[in-house]
Design a protein around this motif. Structure first.
Motif, PDB file in Angstrom:
ATOM      1  N   VAL A 242      40.624  26.614  54.342  1.00 29.69           N
ATOM      2  CA  VAL A 242      41.913  26.908  53.716  1.00 29.69           C
ATOM      3  C   VAL A 242      42.869  27.448  54.777  1.00 29.69           C
ATOM      4  O   VAL A 242      42.504  28.349  55.544  1.00 29.69           O
ATOM      5  N   ALA A 243      44.072  26.875  54.826  1.00 31.56           N
ATOM      6  CA  ALA A 243      45.154  27.390  55.662  1.00 31.56           C
ATOM      7  C   ALA A 243      46.286  27.817  54.739  1.00 31.56           C
ATOM      8  O   ALA A 243      46.617  27.110  53.784  1.00 31.56           O
ATOM      9  N   ALA A 244      46.867  28.979  55.022  1.00 33.21           N
ATOM     10  CA  ALA A 244      47.907  29.493  54.127  1.00 33.21           C
ATOM     11  C   ALA A 244      48.927  30.313  54.893  1.00 33.21           C
ATOM     12  O   ALA A 244      48.620  30.949  55.904  1.00 33.21           O
ATOM     13  N   ALA A 245      50.161  30.294  54.376  1.00 39.13           N
ATOM     14  CA  ALA A 245      51.219  31.208  54.797  1.00 39.13           C
ATOM     15  C   ALA A 245      51.820  31.771  53.522  1.00 39.13           C
ATOM     16  O   ALA A 245      52.095  31.020  52.580  1.00 39.13           O
ATOM     17  N   LEU A 246      52.017  33.092  53.481  1.00 38.32           N
ATOM     18  CA  LEU A 246      52.362  33.745  52.218  1.00 38.32           C
ATOM     19  C   LEU A 246      53.538  34.699  52.394  1.00 38.32           C
ATOM     20  O   LEU A 246      53.573  35.505  53.320  1.00 38.32           O
ATOM     21  N   ASP A 247      54.490  34.598  51.462  1.00 34.01           N
ATOM     22  CA  ASP A 247      55.633  35.511  51.406  1.00 34.01           C
ATOM     23  C   ASP A 247      55.533  36.298  50.099  1.00 34.01           C
ATOM     24  O   ASP A 247      55.657  35.723  49.008  1.00 34.01           O
ATOM     25  N   ALA A 282      50.751  38.643  42.879  1.00 39.74           N
ATOM     26  CA  ALA A 282      49.838  38.360  43.986  1.00 39.74           C
ATOM     27  C   ALA A 282      48.494  39.037  43.720  1.00 39.74           C
ATOM     28  O   ALA A 282      48.139  40.053  44.335  1.00 39.74           O
ATOM     29  N   THR A 283      47.730  38.456  42.805  1.00 41.69           N
ATOM     30  CA  THR A 283      46.430  39.008  42.427  1.00 41.69           C
ATOM     31  C   THR A 283      45.349  37.945  42.592  1.00 41.69           C
ATOM     32  O   THR A 283      45.641  36.741  42.632  1.00 41.69           O
ATOM     33  N   ARG A 284      44.116  38.405  42.643  1.00 44.18           N
ATOM     34  CA  ARG A 284      43.000  37.467  42.765  1.00 44.18           C
ATOM     35  C   ARG A 284      42.979  36.494  41.584  1.00 44.18           C
ATOM     36  O   ARG A 284      42.701  35.307  41.757  1.00 44.18           O
ATOM     37  N   GLU A 285      43.269  36.984  40.402  1.00 39.91           N
ATOM     38  CA  GLU A 285      43.252  36.122  39.217  1.00 39.91           C
ATOM     39  C   GLU A 285      44.285  35.005  39.363  1.00 39.91           C
ATOM     40  O   GLU A 285      44.029  33.846  39.030  1.00 39.91           O
ATOM     41  N   THR A 286      45.477  35.347  39.859  1.00 38.04           N
ATOM     42  CA  THR A 286      46.517  34.344  40.064  1.00 38.04           C
ATOM     43  C   THR A 286      46.080  33.329  41.120  1.00 38.04           C
ATOM     44  O   THR A 286      46.282  32.117  40.964  1.00 38.04           O
ATOM     45  N   PHE A 287      45.481  33.820  42.209  1.00 32.53           N
ATOM     46  CA  PHE A 287      45.046  32.931  43.287  1.00 32.53           C
ATOM     47  C   PHE A 287      43.977  31.963  42.790  1.00 32.53           C
ATOM     48  O   PHE A 287      43.995  30.770  43.107  1.00 32.53           O
ATOM     49  N   LEU A 288      43.026  32.456  42.010  1.00 30.97           N
ATOM     50  CA  LEU A 288      41.968  31.589  41.483  1.00 30.97           C
ATOM     51  C   LEU A 288      42.542  30.558  40.511  1.00 30.97           C
ATOM     52  O   LEU A 288      42.130  29.388  40.517  1.00 30.97           O
ATOM     53  N   ALA A 289      43.484  30.992  39.671  1.00 30.27           N
ATOM     54  CA  ALA A 289      44.086  30.068  38.718  1.00 30.27           C
ATOM     55  C   ALA A 289      44.847  28.953  39.439  1.00 30.27           C
ATOM     56  O   ALA A 289      44.823  27.786  39.010  1.00 30.27           O
ATOM     57  N   ALA A 290      45.524  29.297  40.529  1.00 34.89           N
ATOM     58  CA  ALA A 290      46.244  28.283  41.298  1.00 34.89           C
ATOM     59  C   ALA A 290      45.274  27.295  41.930  1.00 34.89           C
ATOM     60  O   ALA A 290      45.520  26.077  41.938  1.00 34.89           O
ATOM     61  N   ALA A 291      44.164  27.805  42.474  1.00 38.32           N
ATOM     62  CA  ALA A 291      43.154  26.910  43.039  1.00 38.32           C
ATOM     63  C   ALA A 291      42.585  25.996  41.965  1.00 38.32           C
ATOM     64  O   ALA A 291      42.360  24.799  42.196  1.00 38.32           O
ATOM     65  N   ASP A 292      42.352  26.537  40.778  1.00 38.13           N
ATOM     66  CA  ASP A 292      41.836  25.721  39.672  1.00 38.13           C
ATOM     67  C   ASP A 292      42.805  24.587  39.341  1.00 38.13           C
ATOM     68  O   ASP A 292      42.381  23.456  39.069  1.00 38.13           O
ATOM     69  N   ALA A 293      44.103  24.900  39.343  1.00 40.91           N
ATOM     70  CA  ALA A 293      45.094  23.874  39.038  1.00 40.91           C
ATOM     71  C   ALA A 293      45.066  22.757  40.076  1.00 40.91           C
ATOM     72  O   ALA A 293      45.178  21.569  39.735  1.00 40.91           O
ATOM     73  N   ASN A 313      37.033  30.241  46.032  1.00 49.41           N
ATOM     74  CA  ASN A 313      36.793  31.543  46.651  1.00 49.41           C
ATOM     75  C   ASN A 313      37.461  31.672  48.008  1.00 49.41           C
ATOM     76  O   ASN A 313      37.979  32.752  48.354  1.00 49.41           O
ATOM     77  N   LEU A 314      37.478  30.602  48.789  1.00 52.72           N
ATOM     78  CA  LEU A 314      38.182  30.649  50.068  1.00 52.72           C
ATOM     79  C   LEU A 314      39.678  30.873  49.858  1.00 52.72           C
ATOM     80  O   LEU A 314      40.303  31.668  50.569  1.00 52.72           O
ATOM     81  N   VAL A 318      41.624  34.162  51.348  1.00 54.19           N
ATOM     82  CA  VAL A 318      42.690  34.053  52.351  1.00 54.19           C
ATOM     83  C   VAL A 318      43.993  34.642  51.818  1.00 54.19           C
ATOM     84  O   VAL A 318      44.677  35.427  52.497  1.00 54.19           O
ATOM     85  N   LEU A 319      44.362  34.292  50.590  1.00 56.48           N
ATOM     86  CA  LEU A 319      45.615  34.788  50.024  1.00 56.48           C
ATOM     87  C   LEU A 319      45.573  36.299  49.778  1.00 56.48           C
ATOM     88  O   LEU A 319      46.576  36.991  49.968  1.00 56.48           O
ATOM     89  N   ALA A 320      44.413  36.807  49.367  1.00 57.27           N
ATOM     90  CA  ALA A 320      44.286  38.252  49.155  1.00 57.27           C
ATOM     91  C   ALA A 320      44.467  39.005  50.471  1.00 57.27           C
ATOM     92  O   ALA A 320      45.125  40.059  50.505  1.00 57.27           O
ATOM     93  N   ARG A 321      43.898  38.484  51.542  1.00 59.17           N
ATOM     94  CA  ARG A 321      44.049  39.142  52.849  1.00 59.17           C
ATOM     95  C   ARG A 321      45.497  39.124  53.291  1.00 59.17           C
ATOM     96  O   ARG A 321      46.024  40.140  53.781  1.00 59.17           O
ATOM     97  N   LEU A 322      46.172  37.996  53.136  1.00 63.60           N
ATOM     98  CA  LEU A 322      47.571  37.921  53.538  1.00 63.60           C
ATOM     99  C   LEU A 322      48.449  38.812  52.665  1.00 63.60           C
ATOM    100  O   LEU A 322      49.403  39.431  53.144  1.00 63.60           O
ATOM    101  N   SER A 323      48.128  38.883  51.383  1.00 64.57           N
ATOM    102  CA  SER A 323      48.879  39.769  50.476  1.00 64.57           C
ATOM    103  C   SER A 323      48.711  41.220  50.868  1.00 64.57           C
ATOM    104  O   SER A 323      49.666  42.005  50.848  1.00 64.57           O
ATOM    105  N   GLU A 324      47.497  41.588  51.245  1.00 69.81           N
ATOM    106  CA  GLU A 324      47.234  42.966  51.683  1.00 69.81           C
ATOM    107  C   GLU A 324      48.006  43.278  52.958  1.00 69.81           C
ATOM    108  O   GLU A 324      48.537  44.386  53.116  1.00 69.81           O
TER     109      GLU A 324
END
Length: 327
Positions: A242-247, A282-293, A313-314, A318-324
């Motif tokens: 997974v590669a990501a950039a997050l604002d 920017a929560t884990r639940e949101t990130f997982l739901a987006a991956a599911d979509a 999970n990846l 990744v998104l949780a780390r960038l959000s933190e």
């Protein structure tokens, strides 16, 4: 190995005769020649062409020459500071020795490591069109769950290409030169899905040479990252990445760029997941739901269903780390 001719390219307009291919680092091409998978009549060495520089654009983006070595690109201070996802992806790939030789253009054009493609003695639609795809019923644990076809389920092996797909905002392009002149190809359009013609990995025509990759400035690319899952700790191709950039502002996703690797025949830009994430907490639940979509269209085979949970999970990690980091 088949006997071949060798010459040095005299200039960008030095075209390719039928049966000839360009040679840069050769870290993939030479292996395929040894295996009898690639059988060119001639190699045209492009290493002396003036394509080995990294220049900064007025907007803060970069123009990366096609023969810039992976090690040099990963270590460039402008890449490390402004586009860490690209540096991290490069350092996750191959060994130090290979990165010292492999080039930017060659990295994008490397071919699948599907075992059936690499075995010149057996059938493979990508290598011998019309011969069949034994991977579908055979060894496909590391192959595609997205974008495959009845003709081919091979995956694209590049780490760097996944990072560039995530950064492909605001017109990131691959510059090419060929018999028809110069043109720019959007990074996400360079590679093809197999459809009924899996032998064609990219939209390049014979004789077209990648000369540079242009990466425009993306302000929040400073908060970007790459994570790769593999069967051993180093020197292994991904089974998912997974590669990501997050604002993020005030705990809400303002914008995001997301791409998956090792799960499709091309670097997979996660457009659906990006759309699901914008304006959401920017929560884990949101990130997982987006991956599911994004993964709702996945078509796993018998032995690679695990990639769905792996990518979920990846993505969340990744998104949780960038959000933190944004906090």
């Amino acid at each position: 190995m088949k006997t071949f001719d060798y010459r040095t390219a005299a200039g960008l307009t030095d075209g390719l005769e039928p049966g000839a291919v360009f040679l840069a680092g050769g870290t993939n091409l030479v292996d395929l020649m040894k295996l009898g998978v690639a059988t060119p009549d001639a190699l045209v060495d492009v290493n002396r062409l003036p394509l080995n520089g990294i220049t900064e654009r007025p907007d803060g983006g970069l123009v990366i020459g096609a023969t810039v070595r992976n090690s040099d690109l990963a270590a460039d201070p402008r890449v490390r500071a402004g586009f860490p996802v690209l540096s991290q992806a490069l350092l996750a790939g191959a060994s130090g020795q290979l990165r010292n030789l492999a080039t930017t253009g060659g990295n994008l054009l490397q071919r699948t490591r599907c075992r059936y493609f690499m075995d010149a003695s057996g059938p493979c639609n990508k290598r011998a069109p019309g011969s069949g795809c034994p991977a579908r019923d055979g060894d496909h644990r590391n192959l595609a769950i997205l974008g495959g076809s009845p003709a081919c389920v091979a995956t694209h092996p590049s780490d760097m290409a996944v990072a560039l797909a995530a950064l492909a905002a605001l017109g990131a392009v691959v510059q090419v030169d060929g018999p028809g002149g110069t043109r720019g190809i959007p990074v996400t359009d360079l590679h093809r899905l197999p459809g009924a013609t899996p032998e064609r990995d990219t939209v390049l025509e014979h004789g077209e040479l990648i000369t540079a990759v242009e990466v425009p400035a993306l302000p929040y690319a400073v908060r970007s990252g790459y994570r790769k899952a593999r069967d051993r700790a180093s020197y292994a191709f991904a089974v998912g990445s997974v590669a990501a950039a997050l604002d993020v502002a005030d705990g809400v996703v303002r914008d995001v760029r997301l791409a998956f690797g090792a799960v499709a025949p091309k670097p997979w830009r996660a457009w659906t997941a990006e759309e699901q994430l914008r304006g959401r907490p920017a929560t884990r639940e949101t990130f997982l739901a987006a991956a599911d979509a994004e993964l709702a269209s996945a078509e796993p085979l018998r032995d690679n269903t695990y990639k769905i949970d792996l990518l979920r999970n990846l993505t969340a990690a990744v998104l949780a780390r960038l959000s933190e980091e944004a906090r």
